[in-house]
Design a protein around this motif. Sequence first.
Motif, PDB file in Angstrom:
ATOM      1  N   ARG A 328      -5.055 -11.556 115.152  1.00 43.02           N
ATOM      2  CA  ARG A 328      -3.683 -10.994 115.614  1.00 43.02           C
ATOM      3  C   ARG A 328      -4.311 -10.572 117.167  1.00 43.02           C
ATOM      4  NH1 ARG A 328      -2.154  -5.731 116.570  1.00 43.02           N
ATOM      5  NH2 ARG A 328       0.240  -5.681 116.758  1.00 43.02           N
ATOM      6  N   LYS A 329      -5.401 -10.264 117.435  1.00 41.61           N
ATOM      7  CA  LYS A 329      -5.733 -10.040 118.677  1.00 41.61           C
ATOM      8  C   LYS A 329      -5.858 -11.542 119.571  1.00 41.61           C
ATOM      9  CE  LYS A 329      -9.023  -7.608 121.709  1.00 41.61           C
ATOM     10  NZ  LYS A 329     -10.283  -6.689 121.579  1.00 41.61           N
ATOM     11  N   GLU A 330      -6.340 -12.438 118.998  1.00 43.86           N
ATOM     12  CA  GLU A 330      -6.230 -13.694 119.535  1.00 43.86           C
ATOM     13  C   GLU A 330      -4.954 -14.173 119.795  1.00 43.86           C
ATOM     14  OE1 GLU A 330     -10.718 -15.185 118.113  1.00 43.86           O
ATOM     15  OE2 GLU A 330      -8.888 -15.619 116.919  1.00 43.86           O
ATOM     16  N   ARG A 331      -4.076 -14.084 118.788  1.00 42.98           N
ATOM     17  CA  ARG A 331      -2.633 -14.333 118.894  1.00 42.98           C
ATOM     18  C   ARG A 331      -1.924 -14.019 120.139  1.00 42.98           C
ATOM     19  NH1 ARG A 331      -0.463 -12.485 114.520  1.00 42.98           N
ATOM     20  NH2 ARG A 331       0.967 -11.265 115.559  1.00 42.98           N
ATOM     21  N   GLN A 332      -1.949 -12.458 120.156  1.00 42.02           N
ATOM     22  CA  GLN A 332      -1.461 -11.728 121.313  1.00 42.02           C
ATOM     23  C   GLN A 332      -1.831 -12.309 122.752  1.00 42.02           C
ATOM     24  OE1 GLN A 332      -2.350  -7.835 120.081  1.00 42.02           O
ATOM     25  NE2 GLN A 332      -0.544  -7.442 119.191  1.00 42.02           N
ATOM     26  N   ARG A 333      -3.183 -12.513 122.724  1.00 40.28           N
ATOM     27  CA  ARG A 333      -3.851 -13.177 124.112  1.00 40.28           C
ATOM     28  C   ARG A 333      -3.331 -14.326 124.399  1.00 40.28           C
ATOM     29  NH1 ARG A 333      -9.152 -12.401 122.740  1.00 40.28           N
ATOM     30  NH2 ARG A 333      -9.655 -14.354 122.580  1.00 40.28           N
TER      31      ARG A 333
END
Length: 420
Positions: A328-333
């Motif tokens: 999720r964090k990578e997608r948000q980035r």
Amino acid sequence: MSDVIVVGAGAAGFLAAISAARSGAAVTLLEKMSMPGRKLMITGKGRCNITNACDMRDMISMIPGNGKFLFGAFHSFTNRDIMDMLEQNGLPVKVERGGRVFPQSDKAPDVVKTLEKILRDLHVRLLKDKRVKRLELEDGKVTGVIDENGVRYPADAVIVTTGGASYPRTGSTGDGYDLARQAGHTIVPPRPALVPLETDDDRLRSLQGLSLRNVRAVLLEGDKVLGREFGEMLFTHFGVSGPIILTLSRAASTAWQENPQALLDLSIDLKPALSVEQLDARVQRDFAKYSRKQLKSGLHDLLPQSLIPVIIDAACLKPEQEVNQITRKERQRLVETLKGFTVPLTGTRPLAEAIVTAGGVSTKEINPSTFASRKVPNLYFAGEVMDVDGYTGGYNLQAAFSSGYVAGGHAAAWGKEETK
């Protein structure tokens, strides 16, 4: 009948000569090149963006460089006036997206030919290959001009319409600044106004030739917003160009003039129609669709092929990473990168490559009602030689047409009215 010399056969020079002749003057138009209207020939990608069909009050807001100085000129000779002049002389025009006005033929040479026809009809003497080197000054006034071969052209009034210092191959090499200095005028240092921007970001080399539509670009100096535009842009071998970049370039040029060490960035929102939340939802749908593929293959529906590896790198992700393994964090980035892809800027392209020059003869030393010099009573200026510049879209040509027309009429009447 007064004798009027116009120096420079561009947009402003054509209209100055036409107006002076219509007002009863004997007019000689001197052009340094073998062909007049060279810069007109290349405007609008060779189609000639004659003017803009916007309200004349709005025209001023599109001239960030001393637009208010042109208030009187814009109302004395309007966009409708130049369109009517061309159409009445056999050149139909059309209005396109954004109010841009072009000849129906889509051929810039037709505009030049029509203006030359009007000159002939008015018996204006057009002399080519005549580079003016000096103003002839006697007893505080101009009595004529002298060309590079020493030939003298006597005049009751002189109008300088030599353009700026951009696109020198069209004849705009700053000659008018030298003439203005001879009369004691101040020259605001010329700088590029509408010009592409450079970057040293090697990632962008692979994007050369990629055109983006419907994006939003924000020019930043640190956290300070210098400008923002929505529309089309283009990646080049040296950096970025296109309509929205050209518009932002004036603010960039000004910032670097004030502080050559200024650190400027371009933040590009690749999906401005979507909020962060909406874009995240869109990315999740694509990831569900391509869950078994690598990330570099999972963004085909979202981005042009050449842009995918650049965005992945900017988001600090791995192109071979499986889509279903992205956190999720990578997608948000990734979403943050799509909403704010940052390009570090290093400068503008040279002034010679600018569409328009900012700077020139100080408007403080020119009467805005007549375009007469406040230094020498029978000397006039019009067009880009003055410190006046606008955005792309036909506004600069209208500024040249309007100022030229007003200057021509007053130059023809010089001696009959008191210079204010």
